[in-house]
Design a protein around this motif. Structure first.
Motif, PDB file in Angstrom:
ATOM      1  N   LEU A   6       0.826  -1.208   0.000  1.00  0.00           N
ATOM      2  CA  LEU A   6       0.000   0.000   0.000  1.00  0.00           C
ATOM      3  C   LEU A   6       0.862   1.260   0.000  1.00  0.00           C
ATOM      4  N   LEU A   7       1.940   1.247   0.767  1.00  0.00           N
ATOM      5  CA  LEU A   7       2.853   2.382   0.787  1.00  0.00           C
ATOM      6  C   LEU A   7       3.515   2.571  -0.577  1.00  0.00           C
ATOM      7  N   LEU A   8       3.897   1.484  -1.202  1.00  0.00           N
ATOM      8  CA  LEU A   8       4.514   1.543  -2.524  1.00  0.00           C
ATOM      9  C   LEU A   8       3.537   2.107  -3.554  1.00  0.00           C
ATOM     10  N   LEU A   9       2.309   1.647  -3.525  1.00  0.00           N
ATOM     11  CA  LEU A   9       1.290   2.165  -4.449  1.00  0.00           C
ATOM     12  C   LEU A   9       1.014   3.648  -4.197  1.00  0.00           C
ATOM     13  N   ALA A  10       0.993   4.043  -2.943  1.00  0.00           N
ATOM     14  CA  ALA A  10       0.766   5.452  -2.613  1.00  0.00           C
ATOM     15  C   ALA A  10       1.916   6.316  -3.124  1.00  0.00           C
ATOM     16  N   MET A  11       3.145   5.830  -2.990  1.00  0.00           N
ATOM     17  CA  MET A  11       4.307   6.593  -3.462  1.00  0.00           C
ATOM     18  C   MET A  11       4.300   6.717  -4.986  1.00  0.00           C
ATOM     19  N   PHE A  12       3.965   5.628  -5.687  1.00  0.00           N
ATOM     20  CA  PHE A  12       3.874   5.695  -7.144  1.00  0.00           C
ATOM     21  C   PHE A  12       2.773   6.655  -7.579  1.00  0.00           C
ATOM     22  N   GLY A  13       1.636   6.605  -6.915  1.00  0.00           N
ATOM     23  CA  GLY A  13       0.538   7.518  -7.244  1.00  0.00           C
ATOM     24  C   GLY A  13       0.906   8.968  -6.998  1.00  0.00           C
ATOM     25  N   LEU A  14       1.580   9.225  -5.895  1.00  0.00           N
ATOM     26  CA  LEU A  14       2.016  10.578  -5.580  1.00  0.00           C
ATOM     27  C   LEU A  14       3.035  11.082  -6.606  1.00  0.00           C
TER      28      LEU A  14
END
Length: 59
Positions: A6-14
């Protein structure tokens, strides 16, 4: 493990959001989205303008 994903997906989205707001990184770059009705758009989406790039030549 789920938290990391989830953190990885959030960082990619950001980073994608910041990149789309910032725009192109070089003056000659343009969006990959093309207007099908625009005249003179014969570039099929390849790496146009890359003819001047050469390898190091064994330096």
């Amino acid at each position: 493990m789920t938290g990391f994903v989830l953190l990885l997906l959030a960082m990619f989205g950001l980073s994608y959001g910041v990149g789309s707001v910032a725009g192109p990184v070089a003056p000659g770059m343009h969006s990959s989205r093309t207007d099908p009705g625009s005249p003179g758009n014969s570039d099929p989406g390849g790496m146009g303008g890359m003819g001047g790039m050469h390898s190091g030549g064994g330096r």
